[in-house]
Motif scaffolding. Structure first.
Motif, PDB file in Angstrom:
ATOM      1  N   SER A  83       0.797  -1.225   0.000  1.00  0.00           N
ATOM      2  CA  SER A  83       0.000   0.000   0.000  1.00  0.00           C
ATOM      3  C   SER A  83       0.834   1.283   0.000  1.00  0.00           C
ATOM      4  O   SER A  83       0.275   2.373  -0.027  1.00  0.00           O
ATOM      5  N   ASN A  84       2.153   1.153   0.071  1.00  0.00           N
ATOM      6  CA  ASN A  84       3.054   2.316   0.074  1.00  0.00           C
ATOM      7  C   ASN A  84       2.789   3.255   1.250  1.00  0.00           C
ATOM      8  O   ASN A  84       2.894   4.467   1.147  1.00  0.00           O
ATOM      9  N   ILE A  85       2.451   2.658   2.385  1.00  0.00           N
ATOM     10  CA  ILE A  85       2.183   3.395   3.612  1.00  0.00           C
ATOM     11  C   ILE A  85       3.329   3.128   4.592  1.00  0.00           C
ATOM     12  O   ILE A  85       3.874   2.026   4.640  1.00  0.00           O
ATOM     13  N   LEU A  86       3.676   4.122   5.364  1.00  0.00           N
ATOM     14  CA  LEU A  86       4.717   4.001   6.382  1.00  0.00           C
ATOM     15  C   LEU A  86       4.479   2.789   7.277  1.00  0.00           C
ATOM     16  O   LEU A  86       3.346   2.532   7.684  1.00  0.00           O
ATOM     17  N   LYS A 141      11.149   3.970  -3.956  1.00  0.00           N
ATOM     18  CA  LYS A 141      10.005   3.306  -3.337  1.00  0.00           C
ATOM     19  C   LYS A 141       9.424   4.268  -2.316  1.00  0.00           C
ATOM     20  O   LYS A 141       9.940   4.432  -1.216  1.00  0.00           O
ATOM     21  N   LEU A 142       8.372   4.935  -2.700  1.00  0.00           N
ATOM     22  CA  LEU A 142       7.753   5.979  -1.903  1.00  0.00           C
ATOM     23  C   LEU A 142       6.909   5.407  -0.763  1.00  0.00           C
ATOM     24  O   LEU A 142       6.284   4.362  -0.915  1.00  0.00           O
ATOM     25  N   ARG A 143       6.886   6.096   0.364  1.00  0.00           N
ATOM     26  CA  ARG A 143       6.012   5.765   1.499  1.00  0.00           C
ATOM     27  C   ARG A 143       5.262   7.033   1.893  1.00  0.00           C
ATOM     28  O   ARG A 143       5.866   8.097   2.059  1.00  0.00           O
ATOM     29  N   LEU A 144       3.974   6.910   2.054  1.00  0.00           N
ATOM     30  CA  LEU A 144       3.162   8.026   2.523  1.00  0.00           C
ATOM     31  C   LEU A 144       3.235   8.045   4.054  1.00  0.00           C
ATOM     32  O   LEU A 144       3.076   7.018   4.695  1.00  0.00           O
ATOM     33  N   ILE A 145       3.500   9.233   4.619  1.00  0.00           N
ATOM     34  CA  ILE A 145       3.657   9.364   6.076  1.00  0.00           C
ATOM     35  C   ILE A 145       2.728  10.467   6.597  1.00  0.00           C
ATOM     36  O   ILE A 145       2.023  11.107   5.825  1.00  0.00           O
TER      37      ILE A 145
END
Length: 105
Positions: free
Chosen positions: A13-16, A95-99
């Protein structure tokens, strides 16, 4: 909010990655995975040279995956900006993570 978001698979999900929370000496603490750079940091390193479409498309796709995952559990991030997206530049540079879910609803 983070306990609800924790139900999502962070890699898919590209979530922190929210690891744990605890109290010590009447203070609350949260533990997250280590990330080191925001998209803004990367742009500054590039001396503000604009990204190409080939560089922007994967980032945009990762954001859409993150938003879709949040939508699936009924959450809106509500504070998207470059400082709320991070990468582990050494291991996975793009590789992006949404924070930062402080104002999520």
């Amino acid at each position: 909010m983070l306990r609800i978001i924790r139900a999502l698979h962070p890699d898919k999900s590209n979530i922190l990655k929210f690891l744990d929370d605890f109290k010590f000496n009447n203070h609350s603490y949260m533990a997250f995975e280590i990330l080191d750079k925001s998209p803004w940091d990367l742009m500054v390193e590039r001396m503000l040279i604009p990204c190409t479409l080939n560089e922007i498309c994967p980032v945009f796709h990762q954001l859409m995956v993150a938003f879709d995952a949040l939508k699936s559990i009924g959450i809106a991030h509500a504070d998207l900006k470059p400082d709320n997206m991070f990468v582990n530049h050494k291991d996975q540079p793009f590789k992006l993570r949404l924070i930062d879910f402080g104002v999520a609803r």
